[in-house]
Scaffold this active site. Structure first.
Site, short mmCIF file in Angstrom:
data_model
loop_
_atom_site.label_atom_id
_atom_site.label_comp_id
_atom_site.label_asym_id
_atom_site.label_seq_id
_atom_site.Cartn_x
_atom_site.Cartn_y
_atom_site.Cartn_z
N ARG A 3 -4.47 -16.58 6.67
CA ARG A 3 -5.13 -15.87 7.78
C ARG A 3 -5.81 -16.82 8.76
NH1 ARG A 3 -8.02 -11.54 7.35
NH2 ARG A 3 -7.79 -10.93 5.20
N HIS A 12 0.87 -1.18 0.00
CA HIS A 12 0.00 0.00 0.00
C HIS A 12 0.91 1.23 0.00
CE1 HIS A 12 -3.57 -2.46 0.43
NE2 HIS A 12 -2.92 -3.16 1.34
N SER A 42 -3.11 -1.98 7.37
CA SER A 42 -3.33 -1.77 8.80
C SER A 42 -3.33 -3.09 9.56
CB SER A 42 -4.64 -1.04 9.03
OG SER A 42 -5.69 -1.72 8.40
N ARG A 54 -15.76 -6.02 4.56
CA ARG A 54 -15.44 -4.71 3.97
C ARG A 54 -15.51 -4.73 2.44
NH1 ARG A 54 -9.71 -4.73 6.71
NH2 ARG A 54 -10.11 -6.89 6.17
N HIS A 59 -8.17 -10.13 -2.47
CA HIS A 59 -8.10 -10.13 -1.01
C HIS A 59 -9.17 -11.08 -0.50
CE1 HIS A 59 -8.53 -8.14 3.09
NE2 HIS A 59 -9.74 -8.63 2.90
N GLY A 107 -5.45 1.36 5.50
CA GLY A 107 -6.20 1.49 6.75
C GLY A 107 -7.37 2.44 6.63
N GLY A 108 -7.68 3.09 7.75
CA GLY A 108 -8.80 4.01 7.81
C GLY A 108 -10.08 3.36 8.30
N GLU A 109 -10.03 2.06 8.62
CA GLU A 109 -11.25 1.36 9.03
C GLU A 109 -11.75 1.78 10.42
OE1 GLU A 109 -8.61 -0.24 7.62
OE2 GLU A 109 -9.30 -1.91 6.36
N ASP A 112 2.13 -6.96 2.31
CA ASP A 112 0.94 -6.13 2.62
C ASP A 112 1.40 -4.85 3.34
OD1 ASP A 112 -1.72 -5.39 2.65
OD2 ASP A 112 -2.32 -6.82 4.20
ZN ZN Z 1 -5.95 -7.34 1.72
#
Ligand code: ZN
Length: 379
Positions: free
Chosen positions: A226, A62, A288, A162, A194, A67-69, A284
């Site tokens: 994950r 990025h 975030s 998201r 993603h 971020g920003g969530e 990544d």
């Molecule tokens: Zn991702």
């Protein structure tokens, strides 16, 4: 710029080629041989039997922050190119993420192009988490045909709260636009996907490939480490012709919540006999990483470090017994092939002069040479 002669390097191309000299000029590897005597003025760097390997190709960075969530105060910072150099990452593929409103492709393109002053190579993915995709010119196909630095699409979110929950038809159309645009421009047009922690996992990708004449190799799903349930789905996707990406950046809290460190996930996939030509690792970076308190409340967001990629390579080799050539392939040859970057990911005459010198025992990074520019040489 004078030519650079690197003497006495244990070359891993990423496969081991023995002790060689490398001659570098005009940003390319000009020659590799046991003993080179160029007969021209050159700067000599004695590698003293350090490992020379290709500079890392990071499939997800990025570049302008992510971020920003958790509100505007939780947007993460842009990448500092010095961090990429110090981490051995010489090719960076920039993407937006959740936020395609306050973040833009124009900004991303500028950040990718700014890397060139350091010898680094920057590329951009069009689109974002959302489908229909946000783009630079108004269409995915036009972006791929008309903008040289745009090499693919992503990261498109599936199985994530998201994401935009695209239908099979919508994702197929996006991939078809990527495929045709890339064909017209002589690119690969890979769609980075993603994958969140939703139960449906890779079901949507399988449905697209089941119902439409699109190859699984058009898609490159990421974050497959994950959780164990998602990682188990990697085999089925690879067996039908796909590739998978593992995420190197994590935190102790994420690991206790089920995240599997990339090095361990890689060792497991290789032990199952899956081919390293279909497995990449990305950082990544600047995405975030959330920190929660004991009650599960969000305390703060930290930016994922680009250094996580090299840490994963070292851990795979030193802690999990993965052969060096295989660990290196996941961050060099394999991602270069997945993105269609022909002069990246291998040490060979004619290739770009992106290479790292590593301590042969600790694998610590001694030097990063990016586009023929030598950085961060340490004794
Ligand atoms: Zn991702």
């Amino acid at each position: 710029m004078s030519m650079l002669l690197i003497r006495n390097a244990q070359v891993h191309a990423p496969e081991p080629l023995g002790r060689l000299d490398l001659l570098i000029g005009a940003g390319r590897i000009l020659a590799m041989a046991e003993r080179l005597e160029p007969g021209l003025p050159v700067t000599v760097l004695d590698a003293q039997d350090a490992i020379a390997c290709p500079g890392y190709v990071d499939s997800l960075v990025h570049l302008t922050g992510g971020g920003g969530e958790g509100g505007f105060a939780t947007r993460t910072a842009a990448l500092d190119p010095a961090d990429a150099i110090a981490a051995g990452v010489t090719t960076l593929i920039g993407a937006l993420g959740t936020d395609d409103v306050t973040r833009s492709h124009a900004d991303l393109l500028a950040a990718a192009r700014a890397l060139a002053v350091h010898g680094l190579s920057g590329y951009v993915l069009t689109g974002s988490y959302r489908v229909p995709a946000r783009t630079l010119t108004g269409s995915v196909r036009d972006d791929l045909v008309l903008v040289p630095d745009i090499i693919g699409v992503g990261e498109v979110a599936i199985a994530d709260h998201r994401g935009s929950h695209p239908s099979v038809q919508e994702l197929a159309r996006l991939a078809a636009d990527a495929r045709v645009g890339a064909m017209l421009a002589g690119k690969r047009g890979t769609v980075l996907v993603h994958v969140g922690d939703g139960e449906e996992a890779l079901d949507l990708l399988h449905a697209v490939v089941d119902r439409h004449p699109l190859p699984a190799a058009q898609f490159h799903p990421t974050h497959l480490n994950r959780n164990a349930r998602l990682l188990q789905r990697a085999r089925g996707w690879i067996e039908r012709g796909g590739s998978v990406d593992l995420t190197a950046s994590t935190t102790p809290a994420l690991i206790s919540a089920g995240d599997i460190p990339a090095a361990r996930a890689l060792a497991g996939l290789l032990a199952e006999g899956l081919p390293v030509s279909r497995i990449s690792i990305s950082s990544d970076a600047q995405g975030s990483l959330p920190h929660f308190d004991a009650q599960g409340r969000l305390l703060q967001l930290e930016a994922a470090p680009v250094s996580s990629l090299h840490a994963a390579v070292r851990s795979a080799v030193l802690e999990h017994g993965v052969p060096l050539r295989m660990a290196l392939a996941t961050v060099t040859e394999t991602p270069a092939a997945i993105w269609g970057l022909e002069r990246k990911g291998r040490l060979r005459p004619g290739g770009d002069a992106d290479l790292l010198l590593l301590d042969p025992h600790s694998l610590e990074l001694r030097a990063t040479i990016a586009g023929g520019i030598a950085h961060a040489v340490r004794e």
